[in-house]
Design a protein around this motif. Sequence first.
Motif, PDB file in Angstrom:
ATOM      1  N   ALA A 167      -2.589  10.774   1.097  1.00 37.01           N
ATOM      2  CA  ALA A 167      -1.915  10.106   0.313  1.00 37.01           C
ATOM      3  C   ALA A 167      -1.243  10.553  -0.846  1.00 37.01           C
ATOM      4  O   ALA A 167      -0.006   9.962  -0.712  1.00 37.01           O
ATOM      5  N   THR A 184       2.404  10.731  -0.267  1.00 36.22           N
ATOM      6  CA  THR A 184       3.493  10.154  -2.077  1.00 36.22           C
ATOM      7  C   THR A 184       4.492  10.589  -2.500  1.00 36.22           C
ATOM      8  O   THR A 184       5.516  10.621  -2.874  1.00 36.22           O
ATOM      9  N   LEU A 200       3.109   8.776   7.154  1.00 32.84           N
ATOM     10  CA  LEU A 200       2.797   8.174   5.734  1.00 32.84           C
ATOM     11  C   LEU A 200       3.771   8.734   4.896  1.00 32.84           C
ATOM     12  O   LEU A 200       4.501   7.424   4.206  1.00 32.84           O
ATOM     13  N   THR A 211       6.957   5.941   3.443  1.00 30.81           N
ATOM     14  CA  THR A 211       6.999   6.305   2.536  1.00 30.81           C
ATOM     15  C   THR A 211       8.544   6.317   2.210  1.00 30.81           C
ATOM     16  O   THR A 211       9.066   5.642   1.185  1.00 30.81           O
ATOM     17  N   ARG A 221       3.222   2.720  -4.187  1.00 30.07           N
ATOM     18  CA  ARG A 221       3.654   3.283  -2.769  1.00 30.07           C
ATOM     19  C   ARG A 221       1.732   3.915  -3.338  1.00 30.07           C
ATOM     20  O   ARG A 221       1.217   3.848  -1.316  1.00 30.07           O
ATOM     21  N   ASN A 243      -0.382   3.941   0.019  1.00 28.46           N
ATOM     22  CA  ASN A 243      -0.695   4.919   1.154  1.00 28.46           C
ATOM     23  C   ASN A 243      -2.430   4.963   0.999  1.00 28.46           C
ATOM     24  O   ASN A 243      -2.616   5.358   2.406  1.00 28.46           O
TER      25      ASN A 243
END
Lengths: 499, 369
Positions: free
Chosen positions: A311, A315, A381, A385, A438, A442
Motif C-alpha cells: 500500500a 501510494t 493498486l 491510485t 489514499r 490502499n
Amino acid sequence: MTRRPRSLSTRLAAAWTALRFRLPKDRAAALAADWGLLILLSYCTYYLINHWYRALNNVSPVYRVPFPNYAYVVAAAATLFLAVFWENLGTSIGWKSIGLDHADRASRPLRFLPRAAHFVLDLASWSLTALGAALALAPLAGLGTLLYGVISGSGLMVVPSVMLGPLGPWYVTLGWTIVLGLALVAMGYVSWWAARALLSWLWPGRRGATPWADRAVRSQVCKAADVVRSGPPRPWWRTSWGLMTLLLVGVGVYVGWLTAQVNLATLIRRASSTGDYWQKLVTPDFKYFLVPEPDLHDTMLNGIIQTIFMALLATLLGFVFALPLSFLGARNMVTKNRLGWGVYTVTRAFFNIGRSIEPFVMAVLFATTLGYGPFAGCLALLVHTVAALGKLYSEQIEAIDPGPVEAITACGGGRTQILRYGVVPQVVPPFLAFTLYRWDINVRMATIIGMVGGGGIGRFFNYFKNELRWHEVGAVIVIIAIVVWIMDYISGRVRERIT
Amino acid sequence: MAKNLAARQFQKTVRRVTALAKRGATRSAIFLVDATFLAYFFVMTSYVVSRVVSGVGAYLPIRGEYVILGAIVAAIAWGFLGTSVGEKVILFLSGASRRKPATDLEGSAAQRRRWYRTLWGLSVVLAAIVTLAAATLITQVDFSRLVDSLSDTWKMIRRLVRPDAAIFGEVVMLTIVTVFMALMATLLAIPVAVVLSFLAARNLARGPVGKTAYVIVRAAASIVRSIEPMVWAIVFVIWVRMGPFAGTLALFVCSIADLTKLYSEQLESIDPGPAEAIEAVGGRRLQVLLYSIVPQIINPYLSFTLYRWDINVRMGTVIGMVGGGGIGMLLMQYVRVLAWEQVGMCLVAIIAVVWSIDTLSARLRARLS
C-alpha cells in the motif's frame, strides 16, 4: 456613406455566431431522469411478468417469456413518449427536482389545450434535438472507429478494409485511410453546420429567447414557486410525482428482493447448521503469526508487513504519477485552447475509467500476466491510485483561489513562477491529506487483493479458506481488522491536523 | 483567613501537579514515539542489509529484547541531545507547532539551522530512504518481469479492447442484478443504521445505559468497518451459499456500520438550540425529535445514503468474484478460462454502471448540500 464590403470569412463568422444555441441542460437532465425511471419501471414489469408466469405455470426457473426483438425498441420509444407526456401534463419527478414548471405568459398555470399542444411540440423538439446531436456526432464516431481500428490493429485500418475490401500493400491502405479521414473531417464541418442551424432554431441562444415549443404555444418555463396558483397546493401524495415515487420504491424493493434472492428462511435455517464453522471462526488460532506456515513458507506477520508496504509503495508512486497528471486534468490550468481541451478530456477520461475498475479486478489481470505475488498487487493498486488521486488533486486545483495567480501574472511572473508561488502553496495541505487518505484505503484494499494472487495477508486468507482451516481464517480476519483500524485512526488524526 | 490561604496553597499544589503530570504525559509520549522510531529504523535497516547481503531478509539479527532495550536507551539519550523526531510528531499532533513563538530565544529565523541540517531532519530522511528500499524489496518489485511480460500484457489488452458483443444480454442482466443488490443492501440498512445512530451519538447518550450503548455500538461499527466487504462476502457465502443473497448480506452489514458512523457523526454536530427551545416550551421527547433533530439531519442523511449506494454498486461489481453474485461472478468465470474478449465486455459494463452511478450520486449530493 458606403458600407464597407465584407469578406467571405467575416460573413461566415457572422453567420456562425448567428447560429448560437443554448441547450437547456436542466431540462435535458430532467427528461433523462424521467425516461430512466420509466425504463426502470418497465424493466420491473418485465421481470415481474416473467416471475409470475414461472410461478403460475410449471416451467423451468430460468424460463423467459418470449418477447419479439422489436419489443425492446417499442419499449424504449414508448417510455420516452410517456416521459414527455408526464412532463407536460403533470409534474414529473425530473421537473420536480429541477424545480421548474410550465406557465403562461402571465405566470398562471397552463390550460389543458396549450398543455396538450406543448406535449406534441416537446416530443418533436426533443426528437429533432436527438437528430441534431446525431448529425454533430456522427463524423466524430466515424473518426473514432478509424482510430480504434488503428489502435486495436485488426488489419491496419478497420474501416477501409471493411468498406472497400483488401486494398493491397499497407501504404495503399494508409493512403485510403488518410483520404477517408479527411473526407470525414469535411463531412463533419457540413453536418456540424446543419446541426447548429437546427439546434439554434429549437433552442435559440440569444439572451431571453424562448425555445421553439414554448414560443409556439406562448408559454414559458419558470420556477415552480413563481407560478400563480388559485387555491392551496395539492398534498404530495395526490401529485403524479409523489404517486410515482411511491410506486417506484414499492416495485423496486419487491423486484430487488426477488433479484437479490433474499431468503430469510435459508439465513435462519443455516445459521444453526453452520454452528461448527462459527465456533471455529470466533476462536482464532495465531500459531502461524510468528511461525512459518509449512505450505506457504511464510508467517502471517510477514504477510501483513507485505500488505502495508504494498500500500505504501503504491501510494508513493501514485503520488509521483498523479501530481503532473492532475495539472493536465484541471480545467483552469490547461483549457486555454483546443489542444488543452483535448488533453483535459483524455486525462479526465483516464481518471474516470481507472477509478471505475476496482483494484481487485486489476489485480486479477496483473496476476495473470505478471505472475502471482505482491508486485502484481502493488501495480493494481498503483493504477487505481493514480486515477483516484489524480481526480481528487485536479478538483482541488480547479477550486483554488484565482487571486494569487492573477497577482503574479500581473507582476509579469512566468508559468513556473505562477505554479510555484500561486498554485502550489494553496494545494499542498489538501494534497497531503488526500494522499494519507489514499494510503488508508490502499491498506484496506491490499488486505484483500491477495485473495486473487496479489500477495500479502490476503494470500493467507485465501489459502486457509480453501483448506477450510477456520481457526486460522479467524486469526487473519482479526489481524486485518486491527491493522485497518490502526491505519484508519492514524490517518484520521493526521488529516485532522493538516486541514 | 488562614484556612483560605491553606486552600489557595492546596489549589496551587494541585495545579502544579497537574501541570507536571501533563508534561510527564507529553514527555512519555515523545519517548514512546522516539523508541518506536528507533526500533523501526533498526529493524528495517537490518532487513534491507541482510536481504542485500545474504538474499534472505531478517528483521532481527539479534534477540528482540536487545533491540527493545537499545531503542529505549537511545530514545532517552536522544531526549537530551536536542529536538527529536518524537518531539516534532507530538508537537505537530497537539497543534503546538502551528503557534509561532513570540520571541525567538535562539536568534532570528535566518540564523536557525535548516531542517535538513538538524538531527531529526536527517533521521527522517534516512528512515524514508530505508523505508523505500524495504518497500521495494518486500513487494518484490521486479522490472525485468515487467519487461518480460510486456508482450503478454499487450496481447491481453488488445483482446480486452475488443469486447465480445455476443454475451451482451447476459452481462446487462447481471449488471442489473448488481445494481439491485446494492439498492437492497442500502435500503435495508437505512432503518437499522438510523436507530443505531441515535444510540451511537455522544451528545444523545445519557445515563449509564446510554453511555454503555454508545461505547458498544461505536466499537462494533468500527470493527465491522475495518473488515472489507469481500471478507464478509466469504463469511456469508458459507452461511447462505453462493449467490446474490450472500453479496447483498455482505454489503448490508458493511452499509450498516458505515452509515451508523456517518449518521451519528452528523447527529453529534447538530445545533442544540432548537432542541432546547422546544424542551423549554414543554415539548416532549418525540416532539423534540420530530421538530428539532429531524429537520437538521434529513438532507445529510440522504446524501450519506446516496454516497453509500454509490460505494455499494462499486463493491457489488467485485463482490461476485468471491461468490457474491452479480457481474463479478461472470467476470471471474471468464478470467479463469482467460477469455479476455468476454472479460472486456464485463469491464465495459462495470465501467459504464460505476461511472454513471458515481456521476448521478455526486450530482444529487451536490444538490442536497
